[in-house]
Write an enzyme that holds these catalytic residues in place. Structure first.
Site, PDB file in Angstrom:
ATOM      1  N   SER A 113     -33.303  -0.669  -7.081  1.00  0.00           N
ATOM      2  CA  SER A 113     -33.599  -2.090  -8.082  1.00  0.00           C
ATOM      3  C   SER A 113     -32.580  -2.677  -8.495  1.00  0.00           C
ATOM      4  O   SER A 113     -31.350  -2.017  -8.854  1.00  0.00           O
ATOM      5  CB  SER A 113     -34.505  -1.344  -9.020  1.00  0.00           C
ATOM      6  OG  SER A 113     -34.601  -2.083 -10.090  1.00  0.00           O
ATOM      7  N   TYR A 126     -36.381   5.271 -15.759  1.00  0.00           N
ATOM      8  CA  TYR A 126     -36.475   4.463 -14.561  1.00  0.00           C
ATOM      9  C   TYR A 126     -35.174   4.108 -14.190  1.00  0.00           C
ATOM     10  O   TYR A 126     -34.592   4.077 -13.209  1.00  0.00           O
ATOM     11  CB  TYR A 126     -37.292   3.108 -14.735  1.00  0.00           C
ATOM     12  CG  TYR A 126     -37.365   2.360 -13.536  1.00  0.00           C
ATOM     13  CD1 TYR A 126     -38.611   2.421 -12.804  1.00  0.00           C
ATOM     14  CD2 TYR A 126     -36.567   1.227 -13.263  1.00  0.00           C
ATOM     15  CE1 TYR A 126     -38.792   1.859 -11.699  1.00  0.00           C
ATOM     16  CE2 TYR A 126     -36.841   0.446 -11.885  1.00  0.00           C
ATOM     17  CZ  TYR A 126     -38.040   0.787 -11.296  1.00  0.00           C
ATOM     18  OH  TYR A 126     -38.141  -0.084 -10.144  1.00  0.00           O
TER      19      TYR A 126
END
Length: 231
Positions: A113, A126
């Site tokens: 990501s 995350y």
């Protein structure tokens, strides 16, 4: 991602904890075998790998999200996210690499990501997991190169997935604004290209990393982030 692998002629073992969902996927896409496993259960993950044939291409694509300030972040939730998004990819990699080494060819593709390169507030687990996944990929790349095996990351921005759509809905409710405003003014604020990325676009980039031009691409991170990490 599954459909793209299958289109390239792979026999795909699609792993998901959602039994009905992964079975439907297998019904919809020829060449896909459904495998039900919760990646947060590491013992079950090992048992699942024992039951599968050798793997030539591993795609790590599992994810979940939790949003909270660090002082209020549930430690159990933090541990769960790192277990699914970092430890499970490590466990999977260590199981598939011996076969790849023996064969002299293998490809590991990790869906990371922009949060593997940039931070956002309230996403401690995350962001930590994605930064860790990027590091793991690079270590594997260095160790595996002499065996003909590559390891790379794809780093998308916000992709039109159920996880992102839930974030948009949750933020709209929390801030009392409509979902379009959340998407355009909150999520896409750091991206130069103001649109959600479609899943098939990420799959097309990933396909480069297992395709015929991939032999010298390793330890890399290919961006599909709308210009987010250009800042």
């Amino acid at each position: 991602m599954v459909a793209r692998l299958a289109a390239d002629g792979a026999c795909v073992y699609a792993v998901d904890r959602d039994q009905a969902g992964v079975k439907q996927l297998a019904d919809d896409v020829p060449g896909v075998e459904p495998v039900v496993c919760d990646l947060s259960d590491l013992d079950a993950l090992d048992d699942t790998m024992d039951a599968l044939p050798p793997v030539d291409v591993l795609v790590n694509n599992a994810g979940l999200q939790h949003v909270a300030p660090v002082p209020e972040f549930d430690p159990d939730r933090f541990a769960l996210i790192l277990r699914v998004m970092l430890e499970a990819p490590f466990r999977l990699a260590r199981r598939v690499l011996p076969h790849m080494y023996e064969r002299g060819w293998g490809r590991l593709v990790h869906v990371s990501s922009a949060h593997g390169h940039r931070a956002s507030p309230f996403k401690a687990a995350y962001v930590s997991a994605k930064h860790g996944l990027e590091g793991l990929s690079k270590v594997i790349a260095l160790e595996a190169a002499e065996h003909g095996v590559t390891s790379n990351c794809v780093i998308p921005g916000y992709v039109r997935t159920p996880l992102v759509e839930r974030q948009i809905a949750d933020q709209a409710r929390a801030h009392g604004i409509d979902e379009d405003e959340v998407r355009d003014r909150v999520l896409l604020a750091p991206e130069a290209v103001k649109r959600l990325i479609e899943p098939h676009e990420v799959a097309e980039v990933a396909a480069v990393l297992w395709g015929p031009a991939s032999a010298s691409i390793t330890g890399s991170s290919l961006s599909v982030d709308g210009g987010w990490t250009a800042r």
